[in-house]
Design a protein around this motif. Structure first.
Motif, PDB file in Angstrom:
ATOM      1  N   ARG A 140      -5.406   2.354  -3.236  1.00  0.00           N
ATOM      2  CA  ARG A 140      -5.360   1.991  -1.819  1.00  0.00           C
ATOM      3  C   ARG A 140      -6.762   2.033  -1.205  1.00  0.00           C
ATOM      4  O   ARG A 140      -7.154   1.138  -0.462  1.00  0.00           O
ATOM      5  CB  ARG A 140      -4.425   2.943  -1.083  1.00  0.00           C
ATOM      6  CG  ARG A 140      -4.156   2.550   0.374  1.00  0.00           C
ATOM      7  CD  ARG A 140      -3.203   3.525   1.034  1.00  0.00           C
ATOM      8  NE  ARG A 140      -1.966   3.628   0.274  1.00  0.00           N
ATOM      9  CZ  ARG A 140      -1.516   4.738  -0.290  1.00  0.00           C
ATOM     10  NH1 ARG A 140      -2.212   5.868  -0.199  1.00  0.00           N
ATOM     11  NH2 ARG A 140      -0.384   4.756  -0.965  1.00  0.00           N
ATOM     12  N   ARG A 141      -7.523   3.070  -1.537  1.00  0.00           N
ATOM     13  CA  ARG A 141      -8.879   3.179  -1.000  1.00  0.00           C
ATOM     14  C   ARG A 141      -9.759   2.028  -1.492  1.00  0.00           C
ATOM     15  O   ARG A 141     -10.522   1.452  -0.709  1.00  0.00           O
ATOM     16  CB  ARG A 141      -9.509   4.528  -1.397  1.00  0.00           C
ATOM     17  CG  ARG A 141      -8.922   5.725  -0.691  1.00  0.00           C
ATOM     18  CD  ARG A 141      -9.867   6.921  -0.795  1.00  0.00           C
ATOM     19  NE  ARG A 141     -10.219   7.208  -2.183  1.00  0.00           N
ATOM     20  CZ  ARG A 141      -9.543   8.031  -2.980  1.00  0.00           C
ATOM     21  NH1 ARG A 141      -8.474   8.653  -2.522  1.00  0.00           N
ATOM     22  NH2 ARG A 141      -9.951   8.240  -4.232  1.00  0.00           N
ATOM     23  N   SER A 149      -1.452   3.604  -5.877  1.00  0.00           N
ATOM     24  CA  SER A 149      -1.853   5.008  -5.806  1.00  0.00           C
ATOM     25  C   SER A 149      -2.853   5.177  -4.671  1.00  0.00           C
ATOM     26  O   SER A 149      -3.368   4.195  -4.119  1.00  0.00           O
ATOM     27  CB  SER A 149      -2.485   5.438  -7.131  1.00  0.00           C
ATOM     28  OG  SER A 149      -3.704   4.729  -7.340  1.00  0.00           O
ATOM     29  N   GLU A 150      -3.146   6.416  -4.328  1.00  0.00           N
ATOM     30  CA  GLU A 150      -4.109   6.678  -3.255  1.00  0.00           C
ATOM     31  C   GLU A 150      -5.478   6.119  -3.604  1.00  0.00           C
ATOM     32  O   GLU A 150      -6.174   5.554  -2.751  1.00  0.00           O
ATOM     33  CB  GLU A 150      -4.199   8.182  -2.996  1.00  0.00           C
ATOM     34  CG  GLU A 150      -5.127   8.558  -1.855  1.00  0.00           C
ATOM     35  CD  GLU A 150      -4.685   7.981  -0.526  1.00  0.00           C
ATOM     36  OE1 GLU A 150      -5.574   7.626   0.281  1.00  0.00           O
ATOM     37  OE2 GLU A 150      -3.467   7.847  -0.300  1.00  0.00           O
ATOM     38  N   GLU A 151      -5.880   6.271  -4.885  1.00  0.00           N
ATOM     39  CA  GLU A 151      -7.176   5.750  -5.318  1.00  0.00           C
ATOM     40  C   GLU A 151      -7.222   4.236  -5.190  1.00  0.00           C
ATOM     41  O   GLU A 151      -8.186   3.659  -4.668  1.00  0.00           O
ATOM     42  CB  GLU A 151      -7.450   6.156  -6.763  1.00  0.00           C
ATOM     43  CG  GLU A 151      -8.817   5.698  -7.268  1.00  0.00           C
ATOM     44  CD  GLU A 151      -9.050   6.066  -8.725  1.00  0.00           C
ATOM     45  OE1 GLU A 151     -10.208   6.353  -9.085  1.00  0.00           O
ATOM     46  OE2 GLU A 151      -8.065   6.059  -9.499  1.00  0.00           O
ATOM     47  N   THR A 166       0.823  -1.218   0.000  1.00  0.00           N
ATOM     48  CA  THR A 166       0.000   0.000   0.000  1.00  0.00           C
ATOM     49  C   THR A 166       0.859   1.271   0.000  1.00  0.00           C
ATOM     50  O   THR A 166       0.461   2.291  -0.565  1.00  0.00           O
ATOM     51  CB  THR A 166      -0.936   0.020   1.221  1.00  0.00           C
ATOM     52  OG1 THR A 166      -0.163  -0.143   2.426  1.00  0.00           O
ATOM     53  CG2 THR A 166      -1.966  -1.095   1.132  1.00  0.00           C
TER      54      THR A 166
END
Length: 419
Positions: free
Chosen positions: A285-286, A281-283, A276
């Motif tokens: 990971r969510r 990417s942040e997207e 993670t």
């Protein structure tokens, strides 16, 4: 019933019972589903006494036994549940608590197995090796039950990491110890011929192969998956890759005869931390976290539903119920020793927060894994007692301990900002 029909029925019932719990009982989701499922099962048994001509209990028993709970959990759901649980435990937090986690997952499981085994053999007259098998299957805390309760209890971070990390690893270690003891107690069934010395040597080899092989395989597969995901920026594909890792890695571990639970934990820890941070990417990971949280909650609901229905698989005989009551006391005492002794050994070298022993003792819940292992014990004169005792310990643990662990935390060790 086909697999699709069984799956559809379980999902529908889990949704119905979850709604009943939400609207009326308002208990933690998994525990509420278990209680509603258990009440429904008991209602069928009572109705069968009132209207014996309908054969309701016999029909329900046939359906429940037709669902191979042991295979469904050990060969199906367990890999996904352990992988999902490990994703949410950070290596940095685990590194700070690693000595406690390792000691409790090894020495603690061994102590608990011995205490329950010797005690249960003395109480019931069960052969010692068979009683040790019971001790091994009842000693590990169930990460599914434990982590479900942790979400409700709001414990301080260090204590939560100890309990979650230990439950993930002692589950894998306990499963390996169980396999070793089954090979010793039932050599013919376990497939290890020859005398006791040959069986003991094979059992030692089995332990090393299962435990270390599972850890190495999990790390290797997790690392390879991480390297692939670093080159991809597509959240739907990356979610699919993690799902493939959990499914495929677990089946590969089974095929290679290494510990699949330990593989799932190690792979999940690596993806949940390094993956993670450096591979998503942040997207992504969510989406990965939301997907696995949903998988965890759905499978959790189905598992606790099945535990409630497994009452049809046990024998509600007074002799077995008495043995089960003694097993509850033994399991709690064994858990206390499994927590207290490692902590006393480590106290000269590190500090521990207030209330760590009572909270970890009471928060060490048993769950579906113990029931699945009890169902997988080779047939014999003692299997019925083992299954009934295991079921009573698990029901007591989830309902009584699970519903009161927050109060124990308040009483013994919750930080002021969490009260």
């Amino acid at each position: 019933m086909t697999i699709l029909q069984i799956t559809s029925t379980l999902i529908v019932l889990a949704g119905m019972f979850g709604a009943i719990n939400y609207l009326f009982l308002r208990l933690p989701s998994a525990i509420g589903i278990l209680i509603v499922s258990l009440l429904a099962s008991m209602s069928v048994l009572v109705m069968d006494l009132v209207l014996p001509g309908l054969n309701m209990a016999a029909t329900a028993r046939k359906v429940v036994l037709g669902i191979d709970f042991s295979d469904a959990l050990l060969e199906g759901m367990l890999g996904l549940l352990l992988f999902a649980g490990a994703l949410h435990v950070k290596l940095a937090d685990l590194r700070q608590q690693w000595t406690v986690v390792v000691l409790m997952a090894t020495l603690g499981v061994g102590l608990s197995t011995a205490i329950v085994g010797f005690g249960f053999s003395w109480i019931t007259g069960m052969p010692l090796m068979v009683a040790l098998v019971f001790g091994a299957l009842i000693s590990p805390t169930d990460p599914v039950a434990v982590m479900g309760v942790l979400r409700e209890a709001s414990l301080r971070k260090s204590l939560e990491t100890k309990i979650a990390g230990e439950s993930l690893f002692n589950d894998g270690v306990g499963y390996v110890v169980f396999l070793v003891l089954v090979a010793l107690a039932f050599p013919a069934v376990g497939g290890h011929g020859g005398g006791h010395e040959t069986t003991a040597m094979t059992a030692i080899t089995l332990f090393v192969q299962e435990a270390f092989g599972g850890a190495i395989l999990g790390i290797v597969l997790g690392w390879l998956t991480f390297r692939v995901m670093r080159r991809i920026d597509d959240y739907s594909l990356e979610v699919l890759i993690t799902l493939g890792l959990a499914f495929g890695g677990y089946e590969l571990a089974v095929w290679l005869h290494v510990s699949a639970p330990i593989m799932a934990v190690c792979a999940g820890l690596l993806i949940g931390d390094i993956g993670t941070k450096h591979g998503m990417s942040e997207e992504t990971r969510r989406y990965v976290e939301a997907f696995w949280k949903l998988i965890d909650e759905i499978l959790n609901a189905v598992l606790f539903l099945l535990i409630g229905f497994e009452v049809f698989a046990v024998t509600l005989d007074m002799q077995y119920l008495t043995a089960g009551a003694s097993a509850i006391a033994l399991a709690l005492f064994a858990r206390l020793m499994a927590v207290a002794i490692p902590i006393f050994l480590l106290r000269p070298f590190r500090g521990f927060g207030r209330g760590v022993i009572p909270i970890m003792t009471w928060g060490g819940l048993k769950g579906g894994i113990s029931v699945a292992l009890a169902l997988s014990v080779p047939d014999g004169e003692w299997k019925t007692m083992i299954l009934t005792a295991t079921y009573l310990v698990v029901i007591f643990s989830i309902i009584v301990q699970g519903l009161t662990v927050a109060q124990v935390a308040n009483r013994f060790g919750r930080e002021p900002d969490l009260m």
